[in-house]
Design a protein around this motif. Structure first.
Motif, PDB file in Angstrom:
ATOM      1  N   ASP A  75       9.920  -6.420 -28.997  1.00 13.13           N
ATOM      2  CA  ASP A  75       8.786  -5.537 -29.216  1.00 13.13           C
ATOM      3  C   ASP A  75       7.695  -6.326 -29.950  1.00 13.13           C
ATOM      4  OD1 ASP A  75       7.096  -3.482 -29.795  1.00 13.13           O
ATOM      5  OD2 ASP A  75       8.488  -2.377 -31.090  1.00 13.13           O
ATOM      6  N   ILE A  76       6.715  -6.825 -29.191  1.00  9.24           N
ATOM      7  CA  ILE A  76       5.706  -7.674 -29.828  1.00  9.24           C
ATOM      8  C   ILE A  76       4.279  -7.153 -29.672  1.00  9.24           C
ATOM      9  CG2 ILE A  76       7.085  -9.772 -29.478  1.00  9.24           C
ATOM     10  CD1 ILE A  76       4.908 -10.598 -27.376  1.00  9.24           C
ATOM     11  N   GLU A  77       3.456  -7.503 -30.662  1.00 12.00           N
ATOM     12  CA  GLU A  77       2.003  -7.378 -30.558  1.00 12.00           C
ATOM     13  C   GLU A  77       1.446  -8.699 -31.057  1.00 12.00           C
ATOM     14  OE1 GLU A  77       0.271  -3.802 -32.226  1.00 12.00           O
ATOM     15  OE2 GLU A  77       1.976  -2.606 -31.555  1.00 12.00           O
ATOM     16  N   CYS A  78       0.194  -8.988 -30.684  1.00 11.14           N
ATOM     17  CA  CYS A  78      -0.354 -10.292 -31.057  1.00 11.14           C
ATOM     18  C   CYS A  78      -1.550 -10.148 -31.989  1.00 11.14           C
ATOM     19  CB  CYS A  78      -0.775 -11.074 -29.814  1.00 11.14           C
ATOM     20  SG  CYS A  78       0.643 -11.550 -28.810  1.00 11.14           S
ATOM     21  N   LEU A  79      -1.743 -11.188 -32.800  1.00 11.60           N
ATOM     22  CA  LEU A  79      -2.901 -11.252 -33.688  1.00 11.60           C
ATOM     23  C   LEU A  79      -3.585 -12.595 -33.482  1.00 11.60           C
ATOM     24  CD1 LEU A  79      -4.622 -10.320 -36.177  1.00 11.60           C
ATOM     25  CD2 LEU A  79      -2.949 -11.508 -37.598  1.00 11.60           C
ATOM     26  N   HIS A  80      -4.889 -12.551 -33.231  1.00 10.62           N
ATOM     27  CA  HIS A  80      -5.655 -13.793 -33.171  1.00 10.62           C
ATOM     28  C   HIS A  80      -6.618 -13.818 -34.344  1.00 10.62           C
ATOM     29  CE1 HIS A  80      -7.835 -17.246 -31.664  1.00 10.62           C
ATOM     30  NE2 HIS A  80      -8.960 -16.574 -31.848  1.00 10.62           N
ATOM     31  N   ILE A  81      -6.639 -14.935 -35.066  1.00 11.30           N
ATOM     32  CA  ILE A  81      -7.585 -15.089 -36.172  1.00 11.30           C
ATOM     33  C   ILE A  81      -8.675 -16.052 -35.714  1.00 11.30           C
ATOM     34  CG2 ILE A  81      -7.874 -15.773 -38.589  1.00 11.30           C
ATOM     35  CD1 ILE A  81      -4.851 -15.207 -38.965  1.00 11.30           C
ATOM     36  N   ASN A  82      -9.882 -15.526 -35.536  1.00  9.53           N
ATOM     37  CA  ASN A  82     -11.011 -16.373 -35.149  1.00  9.53           C
ATOM     38  C   ASN A  82     -11.536 -17.016 -36.431  1.00  9.53           C
ATOM     39  OD1 ASN A  82     -13.733 -17.241 -34.746  1.00  9.53           O
ATOM     40  ND2 ASN A  82     -13.762 -16.109 -32.814  1.00  9.53           N
ATOM     41  N   LEU A  83     -11.399 -18.361 -36.501  1.00 10.87           N
ATOM     42  CA  LEU A  83     -11.680 -19.075 -37.749  1.00 10.87           C
ATOM     43  C   LEU A  83     -13.167 -19.307 -37.987  1.00 10.87           C
ATOM     44  CD1 LEU A  83      -8.792 -21.675 -37.376  1.00 10.87           C
ATOM     45  CD2 LEU A  83      -8.827 -19.700 -38.913  1.00 10.87           C
ATOM     46  N   GLY A  84     -13.961 -19.043 -36.966  1.00  8.74           N
ATOM     47  CA  GLY A  84     -15.408 -19.256 -37.131  1.00  8.74           C
ATOM     48  C   GLY A  84     -15.788 -20.730 -37.112  1.00  8.74           C
ATOM     49  N   ILE A  85     -15.033 -21.537 -36.364  1.00  4.76           N
ATOM     50  CA  ILE A  85     -15.362 -22.964 -36.236  1.00  4.76           C
ATOM     51  C   ILE A  85     -16.105 -23.151 -34.900  1.00  4.76           C
ATOM     52  CG2 ILE A  85     -14.432 -25.328 -36.254  1.00  4.76           C
ATOM     53  CD1 ILE A  85     -11.940 -24.241 -37.671  1.00  4.76           C
ATOM     54  N   GLY A  86     -17.336 -22.692 -34.870  1.00  2.00           N
ATOM     55  CA  GLY A  86     -18.231 -22.867 -33.728  1.00  2.00           C
ATOM     56  C   GLY A  86     -17.607 -22.568 -32.381  1.00  2.00           C
ATOM     57  N   GLU A  87     -17.979 -23.390 -31.422  1.00  8.65           N
ATOM     58  CA  GLU A  87     -17.552 -23.241 -30.038  1.00  8.65           C
ATOM     59  C   GLU A  87     -16.028 -23.279 -29.895  1.00  8.65           C
ATOM     60  OE1 GLU A  87     -18.758 -24.438 -25.677  1.00  8.65           O
ATOM     61  OE2 GLU A  87     -20.067 -24.080 -27.394  1.00  8.65           O
ATOM     62  N   TYR A  88     -15.408 -24.134 -30.707  1.00  8.27           N
ATOM     63  CA  TYR A  88     -13.947 -24.262 -30.664  1.00  8.27           C
ATOM     64  C   TYR A  88     -13.280 -22.893 -30.847  1.00  8.27           C
ATOM     65  CZ  TYR A  88      -9.238 -25.042 -32.392  1.00  8.27           C
ATOM     66  OH  TYR A  88      -7.889 -24.944 -32.588  1.00  8.27           O
ATOM     67  N   SER A  89     -13.764 -22.131 -31.837  1.00  9.95           N
ATOM     68  CA  SER A  89     -13.157 -20.825 -32.115  1.00  9.95           C
ATOM     69  C   SER A  89     -13.479 -19.809 -31.023  1.00  9.95           C
ATOM     70  CB  SER A  89     -13.633 -20.295 -33.464  1.00  9.95           C
ATOM     71  OG  SER A  89     -13.046 -21.036 -34.494  1.00  9.95           O
ATOM     72  N   GLU A 218      -1.973 -20.386 -19.203  1.00 11.24           N
ATOM     73  CA  GLU A 218      -3.168 -21.180 -19.508  1.00 11.24           C
ATOM     74  C   GLU A 218      -3.400 -21.201 -21.008  1.00 11.24           C
ATOM     75  OE1 GLU A 218      -6.714 -20.335 -17.310  1.00 11.24           O
ATOM     76  OE2 GLU A 218      -5.493 -19.463 -15.712  1.00 11.24           O
ATOM     77  N   TYR A 219      -3.863 -22.317 -21.504  1.00 11.32           N
ATOM     78  CA  TYR A 219      -4.108 -22.394 -22.957  1.00 11.32           C
ATOM     79  C   TYR A 219      -5.224 -23.370 -23.281  1.00 11.32           C
ATOM     80  CZ  TYR A 219      -1.186 -26.560 -22.407  1.00 11.32           C
ATOM     81  OH  TYR A 219      -0.674 -27.768 -22.004  1.00 11.32           O
ATOM     82  N   HIS A 220      -5.716 -23.250 -24.509  1.00 14.27           N
ATOM     83  CA  HIS A 220      -6.804 -24.093 -25.001  1.00 14.27           C
ATOM     84  C   HIS A 220      -6.230 -25.468 -25.338  1.00 14.27           C
ATOM     85  CE1 HIS A 220     -10.521 -24.234 -27.846  1.00 14.27           C
ATOM     86  NE2 HIS A 220     -10.671 -24.958 -26.772  1.00 14.27           N
ATOM     87  N   ILE A 221      -6.720 -26.495 -24.650  1.00 13.53           N
ATOM     88  CA  ILE A 221      -6.148 -27.831 -24.860  1.00 13.53           C
ATOM     89  C   ILE A 221      -6.817 -28.547 -26.030  1.00 13.53           C
ATOM     90  CG2 ILE A 221      -5.891 -30.129 -23.779  1.00 13.53           C
ATOM     91  CD1 ILE A 221      -5.661 -28.661 -21.101  1.00 13.53           C
ATOM     92  N   GLU A 222      -8.087 -28.231 -26.246  1.00 19.83           N
ATOM     93  CA  GLU A 222      -8.847 -28.905 -27.307  1.00 19.83           C
ATOM     94  C   GLU A 222      -8.187 -28.740 -28.673  1.00 19.83           C
ATOM     95  OE1 GLU A 222     -13.148 -27.932 -28.165  1.00 19.83           O
ATOM     96  OE2 GLU A 222     -13.012 -27.781 -25.975  1.00 19.83           O
ATOM     97  N   GLU A 223      -8.247 -29.815 -29.462  1.00 21.40           N
ATOM     98  CA  GLU A 223      -7.756 -29.749 -30.844  1.00 21.40           C
ATOM     99  C   GLU A 223      -8.884 -29.235 -31.728  1.00 21.40           C
ATOM    100  OE1 GLU A 223      -5.142 -30.606 -32.663  1.00 21.40           O
ATOM    101  OE2 GLU A 223      -3.873 -31.927 -31.466  1.00 21.40           O
ATOM    102  N   CYS A 224      -8.536 -28.617 -32.823  1.00 21.48           N
ATOM    103  CA  CYS A 224      -9.543 -28.206 -33.802  1.00 21.48           C
ATOM    104  C   CYS A 224     -10.286 -29.460 -34.280  1.00 21.48           C
ATOM    105  CB  CYS A 224      -8.839 -27.520 -34.968  1.00 21.48           C
ATOM    106  SG  CYS A 224      -9.902 -27.285 -36.400  1.00 21.48           S
ATOM    107  N   PRO A 225     -11.621 -29.406 -34.408  1.00 18.46           N
ATOM    108  CA  PRO A 225     -12.365 -30.602 -34.844  1.00 18.46           C
ATOM    109  C   PRO A 225     -11.927 -31.113 -36.214  1.00 18.46           C
ATOM    110  CG  PRO A 225     -13.802 -28.655 -34.735  1.00 18.46           C
ATOM    111  CD  PRO A 225     -12.514 -28.283 -34.083  1.00 18.46           C
ATOM    112  N   HIS A 226     -11.354 -30.240 -37.028  1.00 20.96           N
ATOM    113  CA  HIS A 226     -10.918 -30.682 -38.362  1.00 20.96           C
ATOM    114  C   HIS A 226      -9.560 -31.370 -38.334  1.00 20.96           C
ATOM    115  CE1 HIS A 226     -14.251 -28.686 -40.282  1.00 20.96           C
ATOM    116  NE2 HIS A 226     -13.986 -27.595 -39.576  1.00 20.96           N
ATOM    117  N   ALA A 227      -8.899 -31.347 -37.190  1.00 21.78           N
ATOM    118  CA  ALA A 227      -7.548 -31.943 -37.109  1.00 21.78           C
ATOM    119  C   ALA A 227      -7.625 -33.461 -36.962  1.00 21.78           C
ATOM    120  CB  ALA A 227      -6.782 -31.348 -35.938  1.00 21.78           C
ATOM    121  N   VAL A 228      -8.796 -33.962 -36.588  1.00 25.90           N
ATOM    122  CA  VAL A 228      -8.930 -35.402 -36.326  1.00 25.90           C
ATOM    123  C   VAL A 228      -8.505 -36.209 -37.552  1.00 25.90           C
ATOM    124  CG1 VAL A 228     -10.564 -37.224 -35.684  1.00 25.90           C
ATOM    125  CG2 VAL A 228     -10.814 -34.922 -34.745  1.00 25.90           C
TER     126      VAL A 228
END
Ligand code: Q46
Ligand code: ZN
Ligand code: ZN
Length: 304
Positions: A75-89, A218-228
């Motif tokens: 029994d699942i529901e999902c939560l997405h947290i939009n971090l506000g990191i520009g286009e990436y988010s 399908e998923y977002h392949i890009e890494e967060c810009p802060h992960a570099v």
């Protein structure tokens, strides 16, 4: 001659190194799901009837976690947290939306910028971005789960993440952290810290990517810009080299750690948790680190 699946005559889709075998998409999918099920049973991650909140970032690990838990009937529901990191988010949110739509699972979205006035990376502070990002995400998903009566929060951490975390912390002898890691963190503080679980704990990143591919996720392949440049990425690279030479390195390292974890438990400093003056959630001082960092004067309420 193309290699054939170990269980049927179809052409192989993946070669697993540990245990060594070739599998077609169907038999690989079966293998993967059996392993998740075994992880849930072995570490007693979920009890019957529990409601699970899956934190979906838009990336592969959380997408696969939601997909498999749903397929296994939880029994699942999902939560997405939009971090506000520009286009990436923005792109991340779009992927999370599509993943949950495809699954037919309710998705809740919390946007950091709308909620707190600034996005991650926009706050002027001496604290490293990833450090307050982590603090913010953990607070939000825990509070969201608590406010809405979820029994557990599931995250997409895989074997590579866990092995990388343990090795990175060993290199710095962060014994405090090493005392607390694992596939499950039980509920604490009268349930105000909701149980955390990691259903992909024993699956490698490579297996997660292959599962997504085999099942059209399908998923977002890009890494967060802060992960570099993050150390964890280097440490994971080293572990991958070792795994190549000695298949089984990662799983044996992580399982060995779980067996020996108690060696670090004496290092845990007893912190007396009390209720945050602002939000009432567990805090080590008068105000919790979230309310302190974001200078909150009112508690957040996520009740739906
Ligand atoms: S912590 Fe750091 Fe991640 Fe937050 S700022 Fe990006 S890289 S998203 S897992
Ligand atoms: Zn097969
Ligand atoms: Zn607080």
């Amino acid at each position: 001659m193309p290699m054939r699946c170990k269980f049927c005559e179809r052409p192989a889709f993946i070669k697993l190194h540990y245990p060594k075998m070739y599998l077609c998409p169907e038999h690989f999918t079966e293998y993967f799901e059996r392993k998740v099920k075994r992880t849930i049973e072995r570490y007693k991650l979920i009890k019957p009837g529990e409601r699970i909140l899956v934190v979906v970032s838009g990336g592969k690990d959380s997408a696969v976690t939601a997909f498999v838990l749903k397929k296994l009937g939880y029994d699942i529901e999902c939560l997405h947290i939009n971090l506000g990191i520009g286009e990436y988010s923005e792109k991340s949110e779009e992927y999370a939306r599509r993943q949950c739509e495809a699954l037919g699972v309710p998705l809740h979205i919390v946007r950091v910028k709308e909620l707190l006035g600034k996005g991650i990376g926009e706050v002027r502070t001496r604290r490293p971005t990833c450090s307050y990002c982590g603090l913010t995400k953990r607070y939000i998903f825990n509070k969201f789960a608590y406010d809405n009566g979820f029994d557990a929060v599931a995250t997409g951490h895989n074997l590579d993440d866990e092995a990388g975390f343990i090795l990175a912390n060993l290199l710095n002898w962060n014994t405090q952290y090493l005392a607390k890691q694992g596939p499950i963190t039980p509920a604490q503080f009268n349930g105000k810290l909701v149980k955390k679980i990691k259903p992909l704990y024993e699956l490698t990143e490579r297996e997660v990517v292959a599962y997504a591919l085999a099942n059209g996720i399908e998923y977002h392949i890009e890494e967060c810009p802060h992960a570099v440049g993050a150390t964890t990425i280097e440490v994971k690279g080293i572990l991958n080299e070792m795994e190549e030479k000695r298949p089984g390195t990662k799983i044996n390292f992580v399982k060995g750690y779980l067996r020996k974890k108690e060696l670090f438990e004496g290092e845990l400093q007893e912190t007396d948790l009390r209720e945050c003056r602002v939000c009432g959630m567990p805090a080590s001082g008068e105000v919790c680190s979230f309310c302190r960092f974001w200078r909150r004067e009112e508690p957040l309420n996520f009740r739906l």
